[in-house]
Design a protein around this motif. Structure first.
Motif, PDB file in Angstrom:
ATOM      1  N   GLU A 159       0.167   4.919  -6.988  1.00 37.32           N
ATOM      2  CA  GLU A 159      -1.060   4.617  -6.243  1.00 37.32           C
ATOM      3  C   GLU A 159      -1.426   3.137  -6.340  1.00 37.32           C
ATOM      4  OE1 GLU A 159      -5.485   6.015  -7.030  1.00 37.32           O
ATOM      5  OE2 GLU A 159      -4.279   7.655  -6.190  1.00 37.32           O
ATOM      6  N   ASN A 160      -1.338   2.566  -7.534  1.00 41.40           N
ATOM      7  CA  ASN A 160      -1.689   1.153  -7.710  1.00 41.40           C
ATOM      8  C   ASN A 160      -0.753   0.243  -6.925  1.00 41.40           C
ATOM      9  OD1 ASN A 160      -3.851   1.719  -9.377  1.00 41.40           O
ATOM     10  ND2 ASN A 160      -2.638   1.563 -11.237  1.00 41.40           N
ATOM     11  N   VAL A 161       0.522   0.594  -6.882  1.00 46.37           N
ATOM     12  CA  VAL A 161       1.494  -0.201  -6.116  1.00 46.37           C
ATOM     13  C   VAL A 161       1.174  -0.129  -4.627  1.00 46.37           C
ATOM     14  CG1 VAL A 161       3.921  -0.390  -5.460  1.00 46.37           C
ATOM     15  CG2 VAL A 161       3.319   0.040  -7.841  1.00 46.37           C
ATOM     16  N   LEU A 162       0.878   1.053  -4.129  1.00 46.58           N
ATOM     17  CA  LEU A 162       0.546   1.202  -2.712  1.00 46.58           C
ATOM     18  C   LEU A 162      -0.676   0.361  -2.343  1.00 46.58           C
ATOM     19  CD1 LEU A 162       1.058   5.052  -2.243  1.00 46.58           C
ATOM     20  CD2 LEU A 162       2.601   3.217  -1.540  1.00 46.58           C
ATOM     21  N   ILE A 163      -1.678   0.392  -3.187  1.00 46.62           N
ATOM     22  CA  ILE A 163      -2.890  -0.392  -2.922  1.00 46.62           C
ATOM     23  C   ILE A 163      -2.577  -1.882  -2.946  1.00 46.62           C
ATOM     24  CG2 ILE A 163      -5.166  -1.020  -3.828  1.00 46.62           C
ATOM     25  CD1 ILE A 163      -5.374   1.953  -4.811  1.00 46.62           C
ATOM     26  N   HIS A 164      -1.810  -2.316  -3.924  1.00 46.24           N
ATOM     27  CA  HIS A 164      -1.469  -3.740  -4.048  1.00 46.24           C
ATOM     28  C   HIS A 164      -0.663  -4.226  -2.831  1.00 46.24           C
ATOM     29  CE1 HIS A 164      -0.444  -7.552  -5.862  1.00 46.24           C
ATOM     30  NE2 HIS A 164       0.832  -7.296  -5.617  1.00 46.24           N
ATOM     31  N   ILE A 219       6.187   7.558   0.391  1.00 44.47           N
ATOM     32  CA  ILE A 219       5.431   6.302   0.353  1.00 44.47           C
ATOM     33  C   ILE A 219       4.361   6.285   1.443  1.00 44.47           C
ATOM     34  CG2 ILE A 219       5.613   3.801   0.745  1.00 44.47           C
ATOM     35  CD1 ILE A 219       8.403   3.996  -0.643  1.00 44.47           C
ATOM     36  N   LEU A 220       4.738   6.606   2.666  1.00 43.87           N
ATOM     37  CA  LEU A 220       3.785   6.559   3.776  1.00 43.87           C
ATOM     38  C   LEU A 220       2.745   7.672   3.674  1.00 43.87           C
ATOM     39  CD1 LEU A 220       6.211   5.652   6.685  1.00 43.87           C
ATOM     40  CD2 LEU A 220       4.722   4.126   5.361  1.00 43.87           C
ATOM     41  N   HIS A 221       3.151   8.815   3.176  1.00 46.47           N
ATOM     42  CA  HIS A 221       2.203   9.909   2.959  1.00 46.47           C
ATOM     43  C   HIS A 221       1.166   9.492   1.911  1.00 46.47           C
ATOM     44  CE1 HIS A 221       0.845  14.046   3.063  1.00 46.47           C
ATOM     45  NE2 HIS A 221       0.902  14.088   1.744  1.00 46.47           N
ATOM     46  N   GLY A 222       1.621   8.813   0.867  1.00 48.43           N
ATOM     47  CA  GLY A 222       0.704   8.310  -0.161  1.00 48.43           C
ATOM     48  C   GLY A 222      -0.276   7.301   0.408  1.00 48.43           C
ATOM     49  N   LEU A 223       0.218   6.397   1.258  1.00 48.74           N
ATOM     50  CA  LEU A 223      -0.654   5.408   1.894  1.00 48.74           C
ATOM     51  C   LEU A 223      -1.705   6.100   2.751  1.00 48.74           C
ATOM     52  CD1 LEU A 223      -1.314   2.424   2.606  1.00 48.74           C
ATOM     53  CD2 LEU A 223       0.333   2.660   4.489  1.00 48.74           C
ATOM     54  N   ASN A 224      -1.288   7.065   3.537  1.00 46.19           N
ATOM     55  CA  ASN A 224      -2.219   7.790   4.405  1.00 46.19           C
ATOM     56  C   ASN A 224      -3.265   8.540   3.577  1.00 46.19           C
ATOM     57  OD1 ASN A 224      -3.048   8.466   7.039  1.00 46.19           O
ATOM     58  ND2 ASN A 224      -2.059  10.451   6.870  1.00 46.19           N
ATOM     59  N   ASN A 225      -2.848   9.143   2.482  1.00 48.50           N
ATOM     60  CA  ASN A 225      -3.791   9.851   1.614  1.00 48.50           C
ATOM     61  C   ASN A 225      -4.812   8.899   0.996  1.00 48.50           C
ATOM     62  OD1 ASN A 225      -2.848  12.420   2.074  1.00 48.50           O
ATOM     63  ND2 ASN A 225      -1.506  12.438   0.288  1.00 48.50           N
ATOM     64  N   LEU A 226      -4.372   7.706   0.611  1.00 44.54           N
ATOM     65  CA  LEU A 226      -5.312   6.723   0.056  1.00 44.54           C
ATOM     66  C   LEU A 226      -6.348   6.327   1.102  1.00 44.54           C
ATOM     67  CD1 LEU A 226      -2.895   4.442  -1.982  1.00 44.54           C
ATOM     68  CD2 LEU A 226      -4.661   5.965  -2.900  1.00 44.54           C
ATOM     69  N   ARG A 227      -5.918   6.210   2.347  1.00 45.68           N
ATOM     70  CA  ARG A 227      -6.866   5.892   3.421  1.00 45.68           C
ATOM     71  C   ARG A 227      -7.884   7.011   3.564  1.00 45.68           C
ATOM     72  NH1 ARG A 227      -5.061   5.785   9.507  1.00 45.68           N
ATOM     73  NH2 ARG A 227      -4.451   7.849   8.836  1.00 45.68           N
ATOM     74  N   LYS A 228      -7.418   8.248   3.569  1.00 45.11           N
ATOM     75  CA  LYS A 228      -8.315   9.393   3.729  1.00 45.11           C
ATOM     76  C   LYS A 228      -9.330   9.483   2.590  1.00 45.11           C
ATOM     77  CE  LYS A 228      -5.131  12.302   6.327  1.00 45.11           C
ATOM     78  NZ  LYS A 228      -4.357  13.555   6.303  1.00 45.11           N
ATOM     79  N   LYS A 229      -8.918   9.052   1.385  1.00 43.70           N
ATOM     80  CA  LYS A 229      -9.802   9.089   0.214  1.00 43.70           C
ATOM     81  C   LYS A 229     -10.661   7.823   0.112  1.00 43.70           C
ATOM     82  CE  LYS A 229      -6.566  11.869  -2.476  1.00 43.70           C
ATOM     83  NZ  LYS A 229      -5.657  11.869  -3.648  1.00 43.70           N
ATOM     84  N   SER A 230     -10.551   6.942   1.093  1.00 43.98           N
ATOM     85  CA  SER A 230     -11.292   5.670   1.122  1.00 43.98           C
ATOM     86  C   SER A 230     -11.029   4.817  -0.118  1.00 43.98           C
ATOM     87  CB  SER A 230     -12.783   5.917   1.289  1.00 43.98           C
ATOM     88  OG  SER A 230     -13.042   6.570   2.510  1.00 43.98           O
ATOM     89  N   LYS A 231      -9.780   4.773  -0.553  1.00 43.81           N
ATOM     90  CA  LYS A 231      -9.415   3.993  -1.731  1.00 43.81           C
ATOM     91  C   LYS A 231      -8.764   2.649  -1.376  1.00 43.81           C
ATOM     92  CE  LYS A 231      -8.899   7.622  -5.156  1.00 43.81           C
ATOM     93  NZ  LYS A 231      -8.026   8.124  -6.239  1.00 43.81           N
ATOM     94  N   LEU A 232      -8.695   2.346  -0.094  1.00 38.92           N
ATOM     95  CA  LEU A 232      -8.067   1.092   0.335  1.00 38.92           C
ATOM     96  C   LEU A 232      -9.136   0.100   0.787  1.00 38.92           C
ATOM     97  CD1 LEU A 232      -5.133   2.533   2.457  1.00 38.92           C
ATOM     98  CD2 LEU A 232      -4.988   1.535   0.185  1.00 38.92           C
TER      99      LEU A 232
END
Length: 67
Positions: free
Chosen positions: A2-7, A49-62
Motif C-alpha cells: 500500500e505504501n509503495v502504491l501511494i508513493h 497492482i492496479l486493483h490495489g491502486l483502485n482500492n486505495l482510490r475508493k478508500k480515499s487514501k490517495l
C-alpha cells in the motif's frame, strides 16, 4: 504494498498531473506506474497492482490533484 502504491502514485501525480482513472486508461501511464511499483521490489501481477491502486482510490487514501 500500500505504501509503495501511494508513493508511486504521488510521483506520477507530480510529474504528469494524472488521476487514477488516467493511469488505468492510458497504456503508457499504466506501464510507467506498474514499472515503478515493481522497481520498488514489489513482485505482483499488473492486475494486483492496479486493483490495489483502485482500492486505495475508493478508500480515499490517495492525495488529490491540486486544482
Amino acid at each position: 504494498m500500500e505504501n509503495v502504491l501511494i508513493h508511486v502514485y504521488q510521483q506520477l501525480l507530480v510529474t504528469h498531473r494524472c488521476s487514477v482513472d488516467r493511469i488505468l486508461e492510458d497504456p503508457e501511464l499504466r506501464q510507467e506506474f506498474v514499472g515503478r511499483v515493481r522497481e520498488s521490489a514489489v513482485d505482483a501481477s499488473e492486475f494486483v497492482i492496479l486493483h490495489g491502486l483502485n482500492n486505495l482510490r475508493k478508500k480515499s487514501k490517495l492525495p488529490r490533484r491540486a486544482g
